[in-house]
Enzyme design. Sequence first.
Site, PDB file in Angstrom:
ATOM      1  N   SER A 146      37.402  47.957  37.488  1.00 50.26           N
ATOM      2  CA  SER A 146      36.993  46.800  38.277  1.00 50.26           C
ATOM      3  C   SER A 146      36.336  45.731  37.406  1.00 50.26           C
ATOM      4  CB  SER A 146      36.072  47.256  39.413  1.00 50.26           C
ATOM      5  OG  SER A 146      35.840  46.210  40.328  1.00 50.26           O
ATOM      6  N   ASP A 306      38.100  39.290  39.478  1.00 48.78           N
ATOM      7  CA  ASP A 306      37.768  40.275  38.453  1.00 48.78           C
ATOM      8  C   ASP A 306      39.051  40.902  37.909  1.00 48.78           C
ATOM      9  OD1 ASP A 306      38.432  41.849  40.645  1.00 48.78           O
ATOM     10  OD2 ASP A 306      36.802  43.273  40.360  1.00 48.78           O
ATOM     11  N   ASP A 308      40.839  43.573  38.213  1.00 51.48           N
ATOM     12  CA  ASP A 308      41.853  44.153  39.098  1.00 51.48           C
ATOM     13  C   ASP A 308      42.045  43.341  40.371  1.00 51.48           C
ATOM     14  OD1 ASP A 308      39.313  45.010  40.011  1.00 51.48           O
ATOM     15  OD2 ASP A 308      40.201  46.703  41.076  1.00 51.48           O
ATOM     16  N   ASP A 310      40.320  42.503  42.989  1.00 48.71           N
ATOM     17  CA  ASP A 310      39.875  42.866  44.331  1.00 48.71           C
ATOM     18  C   ASP A 310      38.610  42.103  44.727  1.00 48.71           C
ATOM     19  OD1 ASP A 310      38.119  44.266  42.673  1.00 48.71           O
ATOM     20  OD2 ASP A 310      38.260  46.145  43.778  1.00 48.71           O
TER      21      ASP A 310
END
Length: 576
Positions: A146, A306, A308, A310
């Site tokens: 993340s 960010d 990834d 999400d």
Amino acid sequence: MSWKKAFHNWDEFEQLNELNRQELDEIKLDKTELEDHFYKYIEFGTAGMRGVLGVGTNRLNEYTIRWVSEGLAQYILSQGKLAVKRGVVIAYDSRHFSQEFAYIAASVLALHEIKAYVFESLRPTPELSYAIRYLKAYNGIMITASHNPAQYNGFKVYGEDGAQMTPSAVAAIVANLEQLKGRELTLAAVDTEMAIEQGKIKVISELVDKPYLCDLESVVINDSLIRKHGNDVGIVYTPLHGTGGVLMPQVLEVAGFTNVEYVTKQMNPDPEFSTVNSPNPENIEAFNYAIRVGDEIAADVLLATDPDADRLGVAVPDSNGRYQILSGNQIGALILNYVLDQRKQSGLLPHNAAVVKSIVTSDIGRKIAAHYDVAMFEVLTGFKYIGEKIAQWQADKKFVYQFGYEESNGYMLKAFTRDKDALQAGLMFAELTLAYKQAGLTVLEGLEKLYDQFGYYSDEVVSLTLDGMQGVAEINRIMTNFKTTPPQTVADLNVVVIEDFAKQTRTDCLASTITTLDLPQADVLKFYLEDGSWFCVRPSGTEPKIKFYYCVSADTAMKAADKLMRIKTAVTMLVQ
């Protein structure tokens, strides 16, 4: 097994890969470092596992990835032939070894004849969630850490609904992993190229991209506004070297936002995230490059995702043209109000509409929802709990989902994914920025109107990082102290209610009554003060941190800020 025994096993393993061998040789004479690498196995929880890359059982490496993949494989085998046939979708971000870890996981699954779908290149976490449902897979794996710094990576596991796995499924995998301890170095996997040739591993790309992009178009509420005036709002976007750069440009362009500038130096994947200290869009430092571009074009909004994709971060100009970062709570309040207002105006807000937020998210959302006669539900931290609410309502038809969010910059508008989706949120924030501009307002002026209407809320999260064995002990000490000797007053305000989610109890300190909380168990404490303020304490499930969440309100911004400072100071004294 002692850390010394674990270290000995790894040191004696002749096939240890060159990188891990080199690191092991470098730390051999450092007892403290060795102990930290081997004193435990990296933990697997409801959010999967996340940790620092390196050698040892307490690090992410090819051996611990095989270990956790084997634990998942055994779980899928226990679920029957159909689960094996449906298989697992695997995606990965731009971090060090993400692609390698993805194919190691796929090769372990293939050994057990479990079908594996692997994206050909990096893709966002929300697309992984979408792909599980679209391909009717049984599970999903996302290789990502993340928003953590570059030295981290992780292994998230998802269920067949596209949400992160339920506690019962996690418990089953953890039981498998316990049985596999000590075997991580010798666990088998098939040859990856051969598995691809045999069809056991299927490499995918546009198979999922196209339908996901199509569904993202449906997030737009006021399509005609964007078609007429999409060029009037200036947008800057950065993926912070992550997966968002794969799809976000297409998302904005197809929706009709044509006045978009991209932070060129951050569009390409970079496992070092070399232009930022940490790729966390919650921090203003992550916007330094975007601010430079924004200043050049006088952009109305800066969007960042960010690695990834999400989590969404947002910065907007103040009255002096200086960009100010919005908190996750502020972004959530703005999206919530805009969505409910637009749907109510258009007659599309159901009578049984409902929204969901986490227990550590600002209470301004409650007031906004109540204003529109929309039910507000609270869940534990973690989007899987929001996913559970969606599944429940789709089954019993009692409520219709409208929006779900967390203070940590996670948002989901449409339920075609079951995890936070920065692409959905970024598109919606671009739309609301345009709507405010057409009304003659900036985003900050729109936020001020919300505060005038619902009260000035000041919210903050303070994280205390405590690494290693001593850090774990200190986190446990802090939680134990708050549980065994809870404060009676904080900043001269009486504590009136204490919620202990581990015990699932709600203690009314004034009435001296205890009732049961209707939420799952979690190591979380929440303290309500007599003026309606609250603070919450919980260890992070993914990082060596303990977090303190604060929410206060007042009739002016200055009063709210002052109250927040006094409560934070008092809680800090309690911790010390």
